[in-house]
Design a protein around this motif. Structure first.
Motif, PDB file in Angstrom:
ATOM      1  N   GLN A   1     -81.133 130.963  52.140  1.00  0.00           N
ATOM      2  CA  GLN A   1     -80.456 131.250  53.404  1.00  0.00           C
ATOM      3  C   GLN A   1     -79.746 129.995  53.908  1.00  0.00           C
ATOM      4  O   GLN A   1     -80.189 128.874  53.690  1.00  0.00           O
ATOM      5  CB  GLN A   1     -81.471 131.726  54.444  1.00  0.00           C
ATOM      6  CG  GLN A   1     -80.854 132.200  55.753  1.00  0.00           C
ATOM      7  CD  GLN A   1     -81.865 132.889  56.655  1.00  0.00           C
ATOM      8  OE1 GLN A   1     -82.796 133.519  56.177  1.00  0.00           O
ATOM      9  NE2 GLN A   1     -81.683 132.769  57.954  1.00  0.00           N
TER      10      GLN A   1
ATOM     11  N   GLN B   1     -83.167 137.769  55.569  1.00  0.00           N
ATOM     12  CA  GLN B   1     -83.944 136.531  55.642  1.00  0.00           C
ATOM     13  C   GLN B   1     -84.189 136.018  54.237  1.00  0.00           C
ATOM     14  O   GLN B   1     -84.538 136.776  53.329  1.00  0.00           O
ATOM     15  CB  GLN B   1     -85.284 136.750  56.346  1.00  0.00           C
ATOM     16  CG  GLN B   1     -86.072 135.455  56.549  1.00  0.00           C
ATOM     17  CD  GLN B   1     -87.414 135.675  57.211  1.00  0.00           C
ATOM     18  OE1 GLN B   1     -87.762 136.791  57.576  1.00  0.00           O
ATOM     19  NE2 GLN B   1     -88.181 134.608  57.358  1.00  0.00           N
TER      20      GLN B   1
ATOM     21  N   ILE C   1     -91.467 135.984  51.903  1.00  0.00           N
ATOM     22  CA  ILE C   1     -90.577 136.804  52.739  1.00  0.00           C
ATOM     23  C   ILE C   1     -90.592 138.246  52.260  1.00  0.00           C
ATOM     24  O   ILE C   1     -90.613 139.184  53.066  1.00  0.00           O
ATOM     25  CB  ILE C   1     -89.153 136.222  52.706  1.00  0.00           C
ATOM     26  CG1 ILE C   1     -89.144 134.836  53.354  1.00  0.00           C
ATOM     27  CG2 ILE C   1     -88.165 137.140  53.415  1.00  0.00           C
ATOM     28  CD1 ILE C   1     -87.871 134.057  53.140  1.00  0.00           C
TER      29      ILE C   1
END
Length: 342
Positions: free
Chosen positions: A50, A77, A90
């Protein structure tokens, strides 16, 4: 809404050049889009990394698609470093959130496969985009361009600048990245078959670290004084290798190409430390990724050709490998770089 480009140079699998045109995106066509209804489908995308221009451009495209479809919540994300373990955390978080569709660009396809199985077991539809995990249970892979097209495009662009001969090296990123490795295999093949007077002398891995890519490219030029070419295999190493050539004062002596985002590559294209960036419309890739997530979340199948939007009116799907193909790669040069704002 970002400004759209009028035309760009496209590379087919044989690297033939053609012009492509794009117009403003509009709402998803009813033939291939989502049904209006009370349910909102949560589509989550986990990029390799990211905060870099490439994946932020994919995120922008995903947001645009979600807004156009109306019944999709786009979640985005990724890890702050290209780390498989951080990415896995994540993914686990999204599994716990019970999203409707989970799409991943895996840093390590093999370690991601069991997590995609966990997601499927939890009733979540799973897919990959940008980078595949071919041995996983993913329902579809949203592919930016064929490995043959990208690898051939990189090789042809570099060897054209090198005069069809000489020694070059590749600065790649993640050593386990399936997409990068597939492109490199094509580069090896095309170099051996089409350019007998050219040779790949080394392949090194800088992760997703531009400064490290610059240092590695510098080390390669020092180790091979007769080196005349460098390839940056991802969007951090492409500007990295160009910077190394610039720092060494070897513009016009050592030529570079890479998989770089347009605005990151612009100064290098303009000062000729880079010959070309081989890429694709990254925002369109994000748009297609969100649309594909909505399709699988609703249990819809893909057609052989899918009308996704006004710009993506005939996206091909192959059932054998469960792949949606964005289209041919683009050759970005100093002549068309300003047609992209990312």
């Amino acid at each position: 809404m970002r400004p759209r480009f009028a035309a760009a140079v496209a590379l087919t699998a044989t690297a033939a050049i053609a012009l492509t045109g794009c117009t403003k995106k509009n709402e998803t066509d009813s033939a291939g889009g989502t049904d209006a209804g009370s349910k909102t489908y949560k589509v989550a995308f986990v990029p390799k990394l990211q905060g870099v221009p490439y994946f932020e451009a994919m995120n922008a495209g995903g947001k645009e698609a979600a807004a156009a479809m109306g019944n999709v919540e786009w979640l985005y994300q990724g890890p702050t470093q290209a780390d498989a373990a951080a990415q896995a955390d994540i993914v686990r978080s999204y599994i716990q959130q019970k999203v409707d569709a989970l799409i991943v660009a895996p840093n390590d396809p093999d370690s991601m496969a069991p997590l995609l199985q966990q997601a499927k077991d939890a009733g979540i539809h799973v897919a990959t985009a940008d980078t595949d995990a071919p041995s996983s249970v993913r329902e579809v892979f949203v592919n930016q361009a064929t490995a043959e097209g990208i690898g051939t495009g990189l090789t042809d662009a570099l060897l054209k600048a090198m005069g069809g001969k000489g020694k070059y090296a590749i600065v790649s990123c993640g050593q386990t990245a399936e997409n990068l490795n597939s492109w490199i295999e094509v580069q090896k093949k095309v170099t051996a078959e089409k350019y007998p007077d050219a040779e790949i002398v080394d392949i090194v891995y800088a992760g997703e670290d531009q400064a490290k890519a610059t240092q590695m490219a510098t080390d390669l030029m020092n180790a091979h004084p007769d080196l005349t070419g460098l390839v940056g295999e991802c969007t951090s190493s492409a500007p990295g290798v160009a910077q190394a050539v610039k720092d060494a004062g070897k513009i016009g002596k050592v030529f570079t190409v890479g998989l770089g985002t347009p605005q990151a590559m612009k100064p290098y294209l303009q000062d000729k430390s880079s010959t070309a960036a081989i890429l694709w419309d990254v925002e369109n890739l994000g748009y297609l990724t969100a649309w594909a997530g909505a399709q699988i979340a609703q249990g819809k199948s893909f057609e052989a050709k899918n009308n996704v939007s006004s710009e993506l009116s005939a996206v091909e799907y192959t059932e054998a490998d469960k792949m949606l193909l964005l289209g041919p790669a683009l050759e970005i040069t100093d002549q068309n770089v300003d047609q992209f704002n990312y």
